[in-house]
Write an enzyme that holds these catalytic residues in place. Structure first.
Site, PDB file in Angstrom:
ATOM      1  N   GLN A  63       5.668   3.210 -11.669  1.00  0.00           N
ATOM      2  CA  GLN A  63       5.032   1.927 -11.950  1.00  0.00           C
ATOM      3  C   GLN A  63       3.851   2.188 -12.859  1.00  0.00           C
ATOM      4  O   GLN A  63       2.872   2.808 -12.450  1.00  0.00           O
ATOM      5  CB  GLN A  63       4.569   1.282 -10.628  1.00  0.00           C
ATOM      6  CG  GLN A  63       5.707   0.977  -9.655  1.00  0.00           C
ATOM      7  CD  GLN A  63       6.665  -0.091 -10.181  1.00  0.00           C
ATOM      8  OE1 GLN A  63       6.222  -1.135 -10.659  1.00  0.00           O
ATOM      9  NE2 GLN A  63       7.968   0.158 -10.110  1.00  0.00           N
ATOM     10  N   ASN A  65       0.830   1.169 -15.854  1.00  0.00           N
ATOM     11  CA  ASN A  65      -0.276   0.222 -15.941  1.00  0.00           C
ATOM     12  C   ASN A  65      -0.896   0.312 -17.334  1.00  0.00           C
ATOM     13  O   ASN A  65      -0.932   1.403 -17.916  1.00  0.00           O
ATOM     14  CB  ASN A  65      -1.324   0.576 -14.872  1.00  0.00           C
ATOM     15  CG  ASN A  65      -2.351  -0.504 -14.689  1.00  0.00           C
ATOM     16  OD1 ASN A  65      -3.253  -0.688 -15.501  1.00  0.00           O
ATOM     17  ND2 ASN A  65      -2.213  -1.252 -13.614  1.00  0.00           N
ATOM     18  N   ALA A  66      -1.389  -0.810 -17.831  1.00  0.00           N
ATOM     19  CA  ALA A  66      -2.033  -0.830 -19.149  1.00  0.00           C
ATOM     20  C   ALA A  66      -3.215   0.149 -19.183  1.00  0.00           C
ATOM     21  O   ALA A  66      -3.508   0.746 -20.219  1.00  0.00           O
ATOM     22  CB  ALA A  66      -2.505  -2.234 -19.485  1.00  0.00           C
ATOM     23  N   ALA A  67      -3.869   0.308 -18.048  1.00  0.00           N
ATOM     24  CA  ALA A  67      -4.864   1.368 -17.906  1.00  0.00           C
ATOM     25  C   ALA A  67      -4.071   2.580 -17.417  1.00  0.00           C
ATOM     26  O   ALA A  67      -3.844   2.748 -16.214  1.00  0.00           O
ATOM     27  CB  ALA A  67      -5.943   0.970 -16.914  1.00  0.00           C
ATOM     28  N   TYR A  68      -3.582   3.367 -18.339  1.00  0.00           N
ATOM     29  CA  TYR A  68      -2.555   4.388 -18.055  1.00  0.00           C
ATOM     30  C   TYR A  68      -2.703   5.171 -16.747  1.00  0.00           C
ATOM     31  O   TYR A  68      -1.755   5.275 -15.986  1.00  0.00           O
ATOM     32  CB  TYR A  68      -2.433   5.376 -19.223  1.00  0.00           C
ATOM     33  CG  TYR A  68      -1.860   4.793 -20.495  1.00  0.00           C
ATOM     34  CD1 TYR A  68      -1.466   3.455 -20.589  1.00  0.00           C
ATOM     35  CD2 TYR A  68      -1.723   5.582 -21.626  1.00  0.00           C
ATOM     36  CE1 TYR A  68      -0.951   2.927 -21.774  1.00  0.00           C
ATOM     37  CE2 TYR A  68      -1.209   5.061 -22.817  1.00  0.00           C
ATOM     38  CZ  TYR A  68      -0.823   3.733 -22.870  1.00  0.00           C
ATOM     39  OH  TYR A  68      -0.316   3.228 -24.032  1.00  0.00           O
ATOM     40  N   GLU A  75       8.004   9.611  -7.510  1.00  0.00           N
ATOM     41  CA  GLU A  75       8.025  10.479  -6.332  1.00  0.00           C
ATOM     42  C   GLU A  75       6.897  10.126  -5.364  1.00  0.00           C
ATOM     43  O   GLU A  75       7.087  10.091  -4.154  1.00  0.00           O
ATOM     44  CB  GLU A  75       7.870  11.952  -6.745  1.00  0.00           C
ATOM     45  CG  GLU A  75       8.993  12.490  -7.604  1.00  0.00           C
ATOM     46  CD  GLU A  75       8.743  12.317  -9.089  1.00  0.00           C
ATOM     47  OE1 GLU A  75       8.173  11.277  -9.500  1.00  0.00           O
ATOM     48  OE2 GLU A  75       9.138  13.207  -9.852  1.00  0.00           O
TER      49      GLU A  75
HETATM   50  N1  THU Z   1       6.778  10.218 -14.099  1.00  0.00           N
HETATM   51  C1  THU Z   1       7.285  10.154 -12.836  1.00  0.00           C
HETATM   52  O1  THU Z   1       7.552   9.062 -12.304  1.00  0.00           O
HETATM   53  N2  THU Z   1       7.490  11.325 -12.189  1.00  0.00           N
HETATM   54  C2  THU Z   1       7.219  12.555 -12.687  1.00  0.00           C
HETATM   55  O2  THU Z   1       7.337  13.549 -11.980  1.00  0.00           O
HETATM   56  C3  THU Z   1       6.790  12.694 -14.080  1.00  0.00           C
HETATM   57  C4  THU Z   1       6.454  11.443 -14.792  1.00  0.00           C
HETATM   58  C5  THU Z   1       6.523   8.958 -14.805  1.00  0.00           C
HETATM   59  C6  THU Z   1       5.064   8.671 -15.031  1.00  0.00           C
HETATM   60  C7  THU Z   1       5.129   7.767 -16.241  1.00  0.00           C
HETATM   61  O3  THU Z   1       5.344   6.435 -15.802  1.00  0.00           O
HETATM   62  C8  THU Z   1       6.353   8.231 -17.004  1.00  0.00           C
HETATM   63  O4  THU Z   1       7.120   8.977 -16.084  1.00  0.00           O
HETATM   64  C9  THU Z   1       6.041   9.088 -18.216  1.00  0.00           C
HETATM   65  O5  THU Z   1       5.216  10.144 -17.892  1.00  0.00           O
END
Ligand code: THU
Length: 160
Positions: A63, A65-68, A75
């Site tokens: 999920q 967010n605009a505020a990264y 997970e």
């Molecule tokens: N992301 C995950 O959901 N799990 C990970 O283990 C690595 C990255 C997501 C975070 C972000 O929304 C997107 O993948 C790109 O980094």
């Protein structure tokens, strides 16, 4: 000085169909929830499915967010949900799958460091290993039998 070595092992399956039925089923749940990811910024969709000892499956997607930094990985969404809903249930396995809307990903993407640390918390708490499987949209599947295999020397509550 003592020179120590860390030995880790992981299994690589050519494709999902090579795995045991229970693992395949869990990965299918991860694929299903992956499609509900909210990833308008990265276009990178991640799904995680957690199998508990009582047979319940808890799922989560990333999920953004605009505020990264306010976004959260799939997970951690899944594991915190499992911890919140079923605090006394042991986690047996986690299946993770990723898909990019920008390019075809076929190399299994391992969980990020922060998610490994979150999983470590629960593995230390329950004192039994958590099996972790991860894959891209298609292709090979990587499996480890314990979080420790992908996060050796982890920080844990015993230091506090
Ligand atoms: N992301 C995950 O959901 N799990 C990970 O283990 C690595 C990255 C997501 C975070 C972000 O929304 C997107 O993948 C790109 O980094």
């Amino acid at each position: 000085m003592i020179d120590k070595q860390i030995v880790t092992s992981y299994q690589v399956y050519d494709n999902l169909e090579e795995m045991e039925a229970e693992d395949v089923q869990l990965m299918h749940k991860a694929q299903e929830i992956r499609e509900k990811a909210y990833a308008p910024y990265s276009q990178f969709m991640v799904g995680a499915a957690i199998l508990l000892e009582n047979g319940e499956v808890v799922t989560g997607s990333n999920q953004e967010n605009a505020a990264y930094p306010s976004g959260l990985c799939a997970e951690r969404n899944a594991i915190y949900q499992a911890g919140a809903q079923f605090p006394d249930q042991k986690i047996l396995a986690i299946a993770i799958t990723v898909k990019s809307q920008r390019k075809k990903v076929i190399i299994p993407a391992a969980p990020c460091g922060a998610c490994r640390q979150a999983i470590a918390e629960y593995e230390f708490k329950q004192e039994t290993p958590i099996k972790i499987m991860f894959m891209a949209e298609i292709g090979k599947v990587v499996k480890v039998n314990s979080l420790v295999d992908i996060l050796p020397l982890a920080f844990n509550g015993s230091y506090l």
